[in-house]
Design a protein around this motif. Structure first.
Motif, PDB file in Angstrom:
ATOM      1  N   ASN A 178      -6.447   1.990  -2.298  1.00 24.36           N
ATOM      2  CA  ASN A 178      -5.374   2.687  -3.560  1.00 24.36           C
ATOM      3  C   ASN A 178      -5.382   3.890  -4.727  1.00 24.36           C
ATOM      4  N   THR A 179      -6.394   3.541  -5.076  1.00 26.99           N
ATOM      5  CA  THR A 179      -6.661   4.724  -6.046  1.00 26.99           C
ATOM      6  C   THR A 179      -6.858   6.364  -5.431  1.00 26.99           C
ATOM      7  N   TYR A 220       1.963   2.096  -3.319  1.00 30.63           N
ATOM      8  CA  TYR A 220       1.141   2.280  -4.606  1.00 30.63           C
ATOM      9  C   TYR A 220       0.515   3.123  -3.623  1.00 30.63           C
ATOM     10  N   THR A 257       0.883  -1.214   0.021  1.00 29.54           N
ATOM     11  CA  THR A 257      -0.126  -0.379   0.162  1.00 29.54           C
ATOM     12  C   THR A 257       0.817   1.719   0.014  1.00 29.54           C
ATOM     13  N   GLY A 267      -4.526   1.978  -9.310  1.00 27.65           N
ATOM     14  CA  GLY A 267      -5.332   0.815  -8.097  1.00 27.65           C
ATOM     15  C   GLY A 267      -5.938  -0.252  -8.303  1.00 27.65           C
ATOM     16  N   TYR A 268      -6.109  -1.041  -9.652  1.00 29.88           N
ATOM     17  CA  TYR A 268      -6.211  -2.191 -10.062  1.00 29.88           C
ATOM     18  C   TYR A 268      -4.818  -3.499 -10.072  1.00 29.88           C
ATOM     19  N   LYS A 269      -3.435  -2.753 -10.496  1.00 32.82           N
ATOM     20  CA  LYS A 269      -2.850  -3.076  -9.783  1.00 32.82           C
ATOM     21  C   LYS A 269      -2.015  -3.447  -9.036  1.00 32.82           C
ATOM     22  N   SER A 270      -2.668  -2.778  -8.004  1.00 33.20           N
ATOM     23  CA  SER A 270      -1.962  -2.869  -6.740  1.00 33.20           C
ATOM     24  C   SER A 270      -2.388  -3.906  -5.585  1.00 33.20           C
ATOM     25  N   VAL A 271      -3.781  -4.116  -6.018  1.00 32.27           N
ATOM     26  CA  VAL A 271      -4.585  -5.492  -5.678  1.00 32.27           C
ATOM     27  C   VAL A 271      -3.504  -6.705  -5.816  1.00 32.27           C
ATOM     28  N   GLN A 304     -11.765  -6.712  -3.307  1.00 31.75           N
ATOM     29  CA  GLN A 304     -10.902  -6.941  -4.648  1.00 31.75           C
ATOM     30  C   GLN A 304     -10.700  -5.250  -4.477  1.00 31.75           C
ATOM     31  N   SER A 364      -8.979  -1.546  -4.498  1.00 34.74           N
ATOM     32  CA  SER A 364      -8.260  -1.406  -5.668  1.00 34.74           C
ATOM     33  C   SER A 364      -8.626   0.761  -5.390  1.00 34.74           C
ATOM     34  N   LEU A 407      -6.709   4.455 -12.130  1.00 34.07           N
ATOM     35  CA  LEU A 407      -7.788   3.841 -12.273  1.00 34.07           C
ATOM     36  C   LEU A 407      -6.194   2.701 -12.160  1.00 34.07           C
TER      37      LEU A 407
END
Length: 717
Positions: A676-677, A416, A413, A446-450, A669, A673, A443
């Motif tokens: 973090n976004t 990112y 976290t 956020g998706y990648k940080s998952v 999920q 996301s 976006l």
């Protein structure tokens, strides 16, 4: 039997809780040493007057700090008291529903009946279980409310003190903010443990040897905590984001005035929002996860060999882990406040990250000691109708992997969401071509940080379930939350620092002091995201443990996804987080729209406001956020609370199992996301402002370049 005696266990747990409370009060006392003057002639009850140092700021600025702090404190307290009035009605209604549902299962029977799991023994009647579960629910709800309220009070008590200490240097301000966060962390951890321990002792007076009924009724404590957390998080989140959007869109984007400028009518509401959302809301949230993980572990243990053989010390393993966690966090806190002094702004984030590492390492040693001394070398754990043989070192690995998974989630976290690393810098760089590319980059981030957090949670689930079935997953969640005092101290530090920066700006303090508070705030944005990461990760493990307890209690051995009822439940459950998010985001948008219109109206109709010759109507903006958040928090809360009841009643336990599994998988999920976004957009905005300030002192130029990130700085509730 373990090497730790029952008598020593009964002393260790309350003593650890009391040590946590005393340490919190000691930190509060140290923070209060920043001088306070109650000058009644000014009409303020909480004045903060510091001796001048180096002539940086005058007495007038100090008095302004006190006025602003007083306004923020009044606004936050007013909101929470109004919210608690609504929640008190909900508590009573839902407590009645719990009593009716549980009591009606056996027709409100007052006769003892055969135990479900401990064959050959008699358990207490259904009416008693319903009554005690309801009492436990109310105790959990009240403790959750108390946790959030105490956190808010210390935050509003410390924000101006942090500002005043910034005049002496960034190190002094950091320690004040961190000590204040520690007060919240230790009070929450200690109160939660102490109330749970006392509740078990009092319930035991009635239940006696019926540990199955005792610990089943105690699960109401976790339900009460999480129920209050739901409404606290939603209501506080709507409040803070509505005020944040309203203040920034008009102030920074339309009028090119600095953030937290006292001319902005929404600036007090914005600072109040930091306390009711990120402090009170997060406090209740993490308390809910902590209470549920403890209760899930205790219930599974009660129907295993621990409960059947009445091994009190082994049964209390989750509580002992929490007790050791308080001591470990106490030692860890000293690293930030006494052992390592902050001398430069570059040392702030490393100091906070050091807290995570030190607490994790020390806690690993503590877990090993507890596993060896408190547990028998070999025992059995209930596993969906069968008994699984487990060794004490198995549970050590279960708790430890949850603990280290939390550290991995925290560091991921931080990577990112911190502007010290390339992901946030890439988002900031994308603003050169406008908001569209910024949306895409944000976006995607956020998706990648998952990815890494999900793999961490998956590994923790696989290892802990393989070693100790559902009990392993429950104690893994508890391991992630075992250092909750340190995690909350780091998390609460962020909003306190944010408020301190706002107070410095509104009080007209020098640019040097604002630079210091901004440095504290930038680190605080990252720590807030880390706190959310811990909350989400632990909630995922806790939810799975509770799901296991549900299917066990409902008599479901397997959940077959090929069954139409279950598959339909999975699809609907996976949709629920999106429905919930849509409701909360629309609520934020509606409230923000009213806030923007009010701020525009005041700038147009109040003569001299833009020039600084007139004061804005702060109270009206606070009222808009308060009314909107209280009104809008009910539908999302009702969605979450009523869906399981309606689904189970109309479609049966198999469909309900599908709904719960689907919402768990999907919700994790979405939560990671979105969190973090939002954190990345916020820090990208600050990264731009810092970099551009070096190149151009023109505030309007800074605001124009930061607009894409500013507009998108809307962390999903």
């Amino acid at each position: 039997m373990g090497m730790l005696s029952e008598g020593l266990t009964q002393v260790l747990i309350p003593v650890a809780a009391l040590v946590g409370i005393v340490f919190a009060l000691l930190q509060w006392y140290v923070v209060s040493k920043v001088k306070v003057s109650g000058d009644s002639s000014s009409g303020l009850s909480d004045k903060l007057i510091e001796d001048e140092e180096d002539g940086v700021d005058n007495r007038e600025a100090s008095i302004k700090c006190a006025e602003i702090q007083n306004a923020i404190s009044i606004g936050a307290t007013s909101f929470l008291f109004t919210q608690y009035k609504y929640l008190s009605v909900f508590m009573c209604v839902f407590a009645a529903i719990i009593f009716l549902f549980l009591g009606s299962v056996k027709g409100f029977s007052t006769k003892s009946e055969a135990c479900t799991y401990n064959k050959g023994s008699l358990c207490k009647p259904a009416l008693a279980n319903a009554a005690f579960s309801t009492i436990a629910f109310l105790l959990g709800a009240l403790t959750s409310v108390l946790s959030g309220f105490l956190g808010m009070k210390i935050a509003t008590y410390a924000n101006a003190r942090t500002t005043l200490e910034a005049r002496k240097g960034v190190g002094k301000a950091f320690v004040t903010a961190f000590r204040s966060g520690a007060v919240m962390g230790f009070l929450l951890a200690a109160n939660g443990l102490l109330v749970l321990y006392i509740s078990i002792l009092l319930f035991k007076l009635y239940y006696g040897d019926d540990w199955e009924g005792l610990y089943e009724s105690i699960t109401g404590y976790g339900l009460g905590g999480s129920s209050m957390a739901l409404f606290g998080r939603v209501g506080g989140g709507i409040y803070t984001k509505a005020a944040d959007v309203g203040a920034d869109l008009v102030g920074k984007v339309e009028l090119n005035i600095p953030e937290d400028d006292p001319r902005n009518p929404a600036v007090i509401a914005d600072n109040v929002g930091d306390n009711v959302g990120d402090i009170a809301g997060m406090g209740s949230d993490l308390f809910g996860s902590y209470a549920e993980s403890s209760c899930a572990a205790l219930f599974v243990a009660s129907i295993s060999s621990f409960g059947i053989s009445h091994d009190y010390t082994a049964m209390s393993f989750p509580l002992i882990i929490s007790s050791v966690g308080i001591v470990v966090c106490l030692i860890t806190t000293l690293f930030a406040t006494d052992l390592f002094k902050i001398k430069d702004v570059s040392e702030i984030e490393p100091s906070l990250k050091r807290q995570l590492v030190v607490s994790t390492i020390l806690m690993t040693v503590g877990i090993a000691m507890v596993s060896f001394f408190a547990l028998p070398s070999e025992f059995t754990i209930f596993n969906f109708g069968t008994e699984k043989v487990v060794k004490n070192w198995h549970l050590f690995f279960c708790v430890a992997i949850g603990l280290w998974a939390g550290l991995v989630i925290g560091y991921t976290t931080e990577y990112y969401t911190s502007n010290a690393y390339s992901p946030v810098q890439d988002v900031a760089d994308s603003c050169r071509t406008g908001a569209a590319t910024n949306v895409i980059f944000g976006l995607a981030l956020g998706y990648k940080s998952v990815i890494i957090p999900i793999f961490s949670i998956a590994v923790a689930i696989f290892v802990s379930f393989s070693l100790a079935a559902m009990y392993g997953i429950a104690v893994a969640a508890l391991g992630m939350l075992s250092t909750i005092a340190t995690g909350l101290a780091i998390d609460a530090y962020g909003p306190i620092s944010d408020n301190a920066g706002g107070i410095a700006e509104m009080a007209g303090m020098s640019h040097k002091i604002r630079e210091r508070t901004d440095a504290l705030d930038a680190a605080g944005n990252t720590t807030a995201a880390i706190g959310k990461g811990f909350a989400i990760g632990s909630a995922a493990l806790v939810s799975l443990a509770l799901f296991g307890a549900f299917v066990s209690r409902a008599g479901i051995n397997t959940v077959d996804v090929l069954t139409p009822k279950v598959f339909i439940g999975l699809i609907v459950g996976a949709m629920l987080p999106y429905w919930f998010s849509a409701m909360t985001m629309k609520s934020v948008g509606s409230a923000a729209l009213k806030m923007v219109e009010e701020v525009r109206r005041q700038f147009k109709t109040i003569p001299g406001l833009m020039e600084g010759r007139a004061k804005p109507d702060y109270a009206n903006c606070v009222k808009i956020s308060t009314d909107a958040s209280l009104r809008e928090m009910i539908p999302p809360g009702a969605l979450v609370m009523l869906t399981p009841l309606i689904t189970g009643t109309l479609f049966g336990v198999e469909t309900l199992a599908g709904v719960l599994a689907g919402s768990l998988v999907s919700g994790v999920q979405v939560a990671i996301s979105a969190s973090n976004t939002g954190g990345a957009w916020d820090n990208a905005k600050k990264y731009i402002e810092v970099k551009i300030f070096i190149l151009a002192a023109d505030i309007s130029f800074q605001n124009r370049l930061a607009i894409p990130c500013l507009i998108l700085d809307c962390n999903v509730v």
